[in-house]
Design a protein around this motif. Structure first.
Motif, PDB file in Angstrom:
ATOM      1  N   ALA A 178       0.807  -1.222   0.000  1.00 46.82           N
ATOM      2  CA  ALA A 178       0.000   0.000   0.000  1.00 46.82           C
ATOM      3  C   ALA A 178       0.837   1.266   0.000  1.00 46.82           C
ATOM      4  O   ALA A 178       0.433   2.287  -0.572  1.00 46.82           O
ATOM      5  CB  ALA A 178      -0.937  -0.009   1.208  1.00 46.82           C
ATOM      6  N   ASP A 179       1.999   1.229   0.638  1.00 47.48           N
ATOM      7  CA  ASP A 179       2.803   2.453   0.743  1.00 47.48           C
ATOM      8  C   ASP A 179       3.878   2.545  -0.330  1.00 47.48           C
ATOM      9  O   ASP A 179       4.859   3.267  -0.184  1.00 47.48           O
ATOM     10  CB  ASP A 179       3.442   2.547   2.134  1.00 47.48           C
ATOM     11  CG  ASP A 179       4.265   1.311   2.487  1.00 47.48           C
ATOM     12  OD1 ASP A 179       4.278   0.365   1.689  1.00 47.48           O
ATOM     13  OD2 ASP A 179       4.888   1.304   3.561  1.00 47.48           O
ATOM     14  N   GLY A 180       3.705   1.801  -1.411  1.00 45.56           N
ATOM     15  CA  GLY A 180       4.642   1.893  -2.527  1.00 45.56           C
ATOM     16  C   GLY A 180       5.573   0.702  -2.596  1.00 45.56           C
ATOM     17  O   GLY A 180       5.385  -0.290  -1.891  1.00 45.56           O
ATOM     18  N   PRO A 181       6.576   0.764  -3.477  1.00 45.00           N
ATOM     19  CA  PRO A 181       7.513  -0.361  -3.623  1.00 45.00           C
ATOM     20  C   PRO A 181       8.157  -0.717  -2.281  1.00 45.00           C
ATOM     21  O   PRO A 181       8.572   0.165  -1.527  1.00 45.00           O
ATOM     22  CB  PRO A 181       8.566   0.177  -4.611  1.00 45.00           C
ATOM     23  CG  PRO A 181       7.865   1.269  -5.340  1.00 45.00           C
ATOM     24  CD  PRO A 181       6.910   1.881  -4.368  1.00 45.00           C
ATOM     25  N   PHE A 182       8.214  -2.011  -1.991  1.00 44.04           N
ATOM     26  CA  PHE A 182       8.777  -2.420  -0.705  1.00 44.04           C
ATOM     27  C   PHE A 182      10.305  -2.381  -0.761  1.00 44.04           C
ATOM     28  O   PHE A 182      10.905  -2.452  -1.838  1.00 44.04           O
ATOM     29  CB  PHE A 182       8.279  -3.811  -0.304  1.00 44.04           C
ATOM     30  CG  PHE A 182       8.533  -4.901  -1.308  1.00 44.04           C
ATOM     31  CD1 PHE A 182       9.770  -5.534  -1.385  1.00 44.04           C
ATOM     32  CD2 PHE A 182       7.523  -5.330  -2.168  1.00 44.04           C
ATOM     33  CE1 PHE A 182      10.008  -6.558  -2.288  1.00 44.04           C
ATOM     34  CE2 PHE A 182       7.752  -6.347  -3.078  1.00 44.04           C
ATOM     35  CZ  PHE A 182       9.003  -6.964  -3.140  1.00 44.04           C
ATOM     36  N   PRO A 183      10.961  -2.243   0.392  1.00 43.43           N
ATOM     37  CA  PRO A 183      12.426  -2.228   0.418  1.00 43.43           C
ATOM     38  C   PRO A 183      12.995  -3.499  -0.217  1.00 43.43           C
ATOM     39  O   PRO A 183      12.491  -4.589   0.013  1.00 43.43           O
ATOM     40  CB  PRO A 183      12.747  -2.154   1.916  1.00 43.43           C
ATOM     41  CG  PRO A 183      11.550  -1.498   2.530  1.00 43.43           C
ATOM     42  CD  PRO A 183      10.381  -2.000   1.727  1.00 43.43           C
ATOM     43  N   PHE A 184      14.015  -3.345  -1.035  1.00 44.46           N
ATOM     44  CA  PHE A 184      14.671  -4.437  -1.754  1.00 44.46           C
ATOM     45  C   PHE A 184      13.739  -5.101  -2.778  1.00 44.46           C
ATOM     46  O   PHE A 184      13.906  -6.268  -3.116  1.00 44.46           O
ATOM     47  CB  PHE A 184      15.214  -5.503  -0.791  1.00 44.46           C
ATOM     48  CG  PHE A 184      16.198  -4.972   0.210  1.00 44.46           C
ATOM     49  CD1 PHE A 184      17.509  -4.726  -0.144  1.00 44.46           C
ATOM     50  CD2 PHE A 184      15.797  -4.711   1.528  1.00 44.46           C
ATOM     51  CE1 PHE A 184      18.425  -4.231   0.786  1.00 44.46           C
ATOM     52  CE2 PHE A 184      16.696  -4.214   2.452  1.00 44.46           C
ATOM     53  CZ  PHE A 184      18.017  -3.977   2.091  1.00 44.46           C
ATOM     54  N   SER A 185      12.774  -4.334  -3.282  1.00 45.73           N
ATOM     55  CA  SER A 185      11.870  -4.891  -4.289  1.00 45.73           C
ATOM     56  C   SER A 185      12.623  -5.268  -5.558  1.00 45.73           C
ATOM     57  O   SER A 185      12.166  -6.125  -6.334  1.00 45.73           O
ATOM     58  CB  SER A 185      10.753  -3.898  -4.618  1.00 45.73           C
ATOM     59  OG  SER A 185      11.295  -2.665  -5.066  1.00 45.73           O
ATOM     60  N   GLU A 186      13.799  -4.657  -5.756  1.00 47.01           N
ATOM     61  CA  GLU A 186      14.606  -5.006  -6.927  1.00 47.01           C
ATOM     62  C   GLU A 186      15.153  -6.433  -6.836  1.00 47.01           C
ATOM     63  O   GLU A 186      15.637  -6.974  -7.833  1.00 47.01           O
ATOM     64  CB  GLU A 186      15.769  -4.008  -7.081  1.00 47.01           C
ATOM     65  CG  GLU A 186      16.811  -4.054  -5.970  1.00 47.01           C
ATOM     66  CD  GLU A 186      16.437  -3.218  -4.754  1.00 47.01           C
ATOM     67  OE1 GLU A 186      17.286  -3.069  -3.851  1.00 47.01           O
ATOM     68  OE2 GLU A 186      15.285  -2.729  -4.709  1.00 47.01           O
ATOM     69  N   ASN A 187      15.048  -7.050  -5.659  1.00 45.56           N
ATOM     70  CA  ASN A 187      15.492  -8.441  -5.486  1.00 45.56           C
ATOM     71  C   ASN A 187      14.465  -9.437  -5.988  1.00 45.56           C
ATOM     72  O   ASN A 187      14.715 -10.653  -5.965  1.00 45.56           O
ATOM     73  CB  ASN A 187      15.781  -8.740  -4.012  1.00 45.56           C
ATOM     74  CG  ASN A 187      17.062  -8.097  -3.523  1.00 45.56           C
ATOM     75  OD1 ASN A 187      17.493  -7.092  -4.064  1.00 45.56           O
ATOM     76  ND2 ASN A 187      17.678  -8.672  -2.503  1.00 45.56           N
ATOM     77  N   CYS A 188      13.298  -8.974  -6.425  1.00 47.16           N
ATOM     78  CA  CYS A 188      12.209  -9.874  -6.815  1.00 47.16           C
ATOM     79  C   CYS A 188      11.902  -9.744  -8.307  1.00 47.16           C
ATOM     80  O   CYS A 188      11.941  -8.636  -8.866  1.00 47.16           O
ATOM     81  CB  CYS A 188      10.953  -9.583  -6.000  1.00 47.16           C
ATOM     82  SG  CYS A 188      11.119  -9.937  -4.236  1.00 47.16           S
TER      83      CYS A 188
ATOM     84  N   ARG B 210       5.034 -12.560  -0.972  1.00 52.35           N
ATOM     85  CA  ARG B 210       4.876 -12.507  -2.420  1.00 52.35           C
ATOM     86  C   ARG B 210       4.280 -11.179  -2.867  1.00 52.35           C
ATOM     87  O   ARG B 210       4.460 -10.764  -4.014  1.00 52.35           O
ATOM     88  CB  ARG B 210       3.987 -13.672  -2.885  1.00 52.35           C
ATOM     89  CG  ARG B 210       4.598 -15.040  -2.649  1.00 52.35           C
ATOM     90  CD  ARG B 210       3.595 -16.152  -2.917  1.00 52.35           C
ATOM     91  NE  ARG B 210       2.528 -16.175  -1.915  1.00 52.35           N
ATOM     92  CZ  ARG B 210       1.561 -17.091  -1.870  1.00 52.35           C
ATOM     93  NH1 ARG B 210       1.523 -18.052  -2.786  1.00 52.35           N
ATOM     94  NH2 ARG B 210       0.644 -17.047  -0.919  1.00 52.35           N
ATOM     95  N   PHE B 211       3.590 -10.512  -1.964  1.00 53.90           N
ATOM     96  CA  PHE B 211       2.903  -9.270  -2.294  1.00 53.90           C
ATOM     97  C   PHE B 211       3.557  -8.039  -1.670  1.00 53.90           C
ATOM     98  O   PHE B 211       3.678  -7.006  -2.315  1.00 53.90           O
ATOM     99  CB  PHE B 211       1.438  -9.342  -1.826  1.00 53.90           C
ATOM    100  CG  PHE B 211       0.656 -10.465  -2.453  1.00 53.90           C
ATOM    101  CD1 PHE B 211       0.004 -10.280  -3.657  1.00 53.90           C
ATOM    102  CD2 PHE B 211       0.588 -11.711  -1.845  1.00 53.90           C
ATOM    103  CE1 PHE B 211      -0.724 -11.309  -4.242  1.00 53.90           C
ATOM    104  CE2 PHE B 211      -0.130 -12.749  -2.416  1.00 53.90           C
ATOM    105  CZ  PHE B 211      -0.781 -12.551  -3.616  1.00 53.90           C
ATOM    106  N   TRP B 212       3.942  -8.142  -0.379  1.00 53.97           N
ATOM    107  CA  TRP B 212       4.436  -6.944   0.306  1.00 53.97           C
ATOM    108  C   TRP B 212       5.913  -7.013   0.701  1.00 53.97           C
ATOM    109  O   TRP B 212       6.415  -6.125   1.386  1.00 53.97           O
ATOM    110  CB  TRP B 212       3.590  -6.610   1.531  1.00 53.97           C
ATOM    111  CG  TRP B 212       3.170  -7.767   2.401  1.00 53.97           C
ATOM    112  CD1 TRP B 212       1.919  -8.303   2.502  1.00 53.97           C
ATOM    113  CD2 TRP B 212       3.991  -8.516   3.311  1.00 53.97           C
ATOM    114  NE1 TRP B 212       1.900  -9.332   3.409  1.00 53.97           N
ATOM    115  CE2 TRP B 212       3.154  -9.491   3.923  1.00 53.97           C
ATOM    116  CE3 TRP B 212       5.336  -8.481   3.673  1.00 53.97           C
ATOM    117  CZ2 TRP B 212       3.633 -10.402   4.867  1.00 53.97           C
ATOM    118  CZ3 TRP B 212       5.822  -9.387   4.605  1.00 53.97           C
ATOM    119  CH2 TRP B 212       4.978 -10.334   5.192  1.00 53.97           C
TER     120      TRP B 212
END
Length: 325
Positions: free
Chosen positions: A253-263, A293-295
Motif C-alpha cells: 500500500a505504501d509503494g515499492p517495498f524495500p529491496f523490491s529489486e530483489n524480486c 509474495r505481495f508486500w
C-alpha cells in the motif's frame, strides 16, 4: 490525587473503547509499559509517603488517646468511654485511588515482564495459516526464542536461536507495524525463494510435498487439496487450490517495498533473493494468504517471536494443547 486518578482511568477507558471499535490502532506493548510506569509511581508514593503518613496519623491518634486517659486517671477517673480502634482502622485504610493503582502494580509488572520477555498470547484472525492454525485459535508465542528484545522499541539486546526455514513466526506487519502478523518462514537471508506454478523452490531445490487428501475449510465451506511440505528438517501441512490465480504482483500500500529489486514477477509466479537481515514469509493456505509474495520481506527488527502452541479455541476445544512447528 483522587481526581487525577479518575481522569487517568477515564482516558484509559476512552483509549481502549476507541481501540475496540476501530477508531484508532492500539499499541498494547506501549500501553502496558505506560500502565506499569504509572502504577509504579503510585506504588512508590504509597510505600514511601502515603502509607507512612497514615501510620503516623494513626499512631498520633493512639498517643493522644493514651495521654487523655492518663490525664483522666490522674484526676481519679479510671473509667473512660470511647473505643478509638474503628477510627484508627479508618485512618490506616488505603483510599480507592491507591488501591486501584499502587495495589495493581505488582500484577501489572508481572504481566508486563512475562509478555515482554517470555510468552505472549495472540488470536488467529484469518485463515491464511490453515490447516496449521485455524481462525479463532489462541496461540502462545515464545518471545525469547530468537533473542531478548527491549519492550516497545523491540531492539534485540541478547541473541538466542537463529530463525530457521519452516518456523511459524509472529512479526510486525511491514505495511503497518502496529499490527502483528503470523506466517511461516520460507526464506532466510541469502536464500533465493521461488513460488512458481504453485510449487515452492528454495535455492533452486523443490520443497518436497506429499498429497494428504482433501481438507474441508469450515470458514470458507470448501474442500482444498492438502499436502505435506518439508522445509529443511521440518514438515508441515499446506493447502493448494489448483484453479487459483497464479499471478502475483507487488501491491504494497505504501509503494515499492524495500529491496523490491530483489524480486522478479512473471505469469508463473515470483522469485526473490532474500537480503541480509530479512526473511521471506508464506502462509500455509498458499492461495489464500497475502504474504511476502505481495508486500516483500520482513526485517529482523520486526520479529516478535516464535509461535509454538494453541492454548485455547472456544469454538473447538479439541485444538487446546496443539503444538506445531
Amino acid at each position: 490525587m483522587s481526581a487525577l486518578t479518575g481522569v487517568l482511568y477515564a482516558a484509559l477507558v476512552a483509549y481502549l473503547g476507541g481501540w475496540y471499535v476501530g477508531r484508532w490502532s492500539g499499541n498494547f506493548a506501549l500501553l502496558l509499559f505506560i500502565l506499569t510506569a504509572v502504577t509504579m509511581l503510585y506504588w512508590l508514593a504509597e510505600r514511601f509517603h502515603f502509607a507512612p503518613a497514615r501510620r503516623a496519623a494513626a499512631q498520633n491518634l493512639v498517643d493522644n488517646d493514651a495521654k487523655r486517659r492518663e490525664n483522666l486517671a490522674a484526676q481519679g477517673i479510671s473509667r473512660v468511654d470511647g473505643d478509638i480502634e474503628p477510627a484508627r482502622q479508618q485512618i490506616l485504610q488505603q483510599p480507592w485511588w491507591l488501591d486501584w493503582t499502587a495495589g495493581l502494580f505488582p500484577v501489572i509488572l508481572v504481566v508486563f515482564l512475562l509478555r515482554s520477555f517470555l510468552f505472549e498470547p495472540f488470536k488467529i484472525p484469518s485463515g491464511s495459516m490453515v490447516p496449521t492454525l485455524l481462525v479463532g485459535d489462541l496461540i502462545l508465542v515464545n518471545k525469547f526464542h530468537y533473542g531478548i528484545r527491549l519492550p516497545v522499541i523491540n531492539k534485540k539486546i541478547v541473541s538466542n536461536h537463529d530463525v530457521q526455514r519452516g518456523d511459524v513466526m509472529v512479526f510486525r506487519y511491514p505495511e503497518d507495524p502496529s499490527t502483528d502478523f503470523i506466517k511461516r518462514v520460507a526464506g532466510i537471508p541469502g536464500d533465493e525463494v521461488s513460488y512458481v506454478n504453485q510449487k515452492l523452490y528454495i535455492n533452486g531445490q523443490l520443497a518436497p510435498t506429499q498429497p494428504q487428501g482433501n481438507f474441508y475449510d469450515e470458514d470458507a465451506r470448501v474442500y482444498r487439496q492438502r499436502f505435506l511440505e518439508k522445509l529443511g528438517a521440518k514438515e508441515h501441512q499446506i493447502l493448494v487450490e489448483p484453479n487459483a490465480q497464479r499471478y502475483f504482483r507487488a501491491d504494497r500500500a505504501d509503494g515499492p517495498f524495500p529491496f523490491s529489486e530483489n524480486c522478479r514477477y512473471s505469469l508463473e509466479g515470483v522469485t526473490c533473493k532474500v537480503p541480509a537481515g530479512h526473511y521471506f514469509m508464506l502462509g500455509d493456505n498458499r492461495d489464500n494468504s497475502r504474504d511476502s509474495r505481495f508486500w516483500g520481506f520482513v526485517p529482523d527488527e520486526n520479529i516478535v517471536g516464535k509461535a509454538f502452541m494453541v492454548w485455547m479455541n472456544f469454538g473447538n476445544l479439541k485444538r487446546i494443547g496443539t503444538f506445531f512447528d
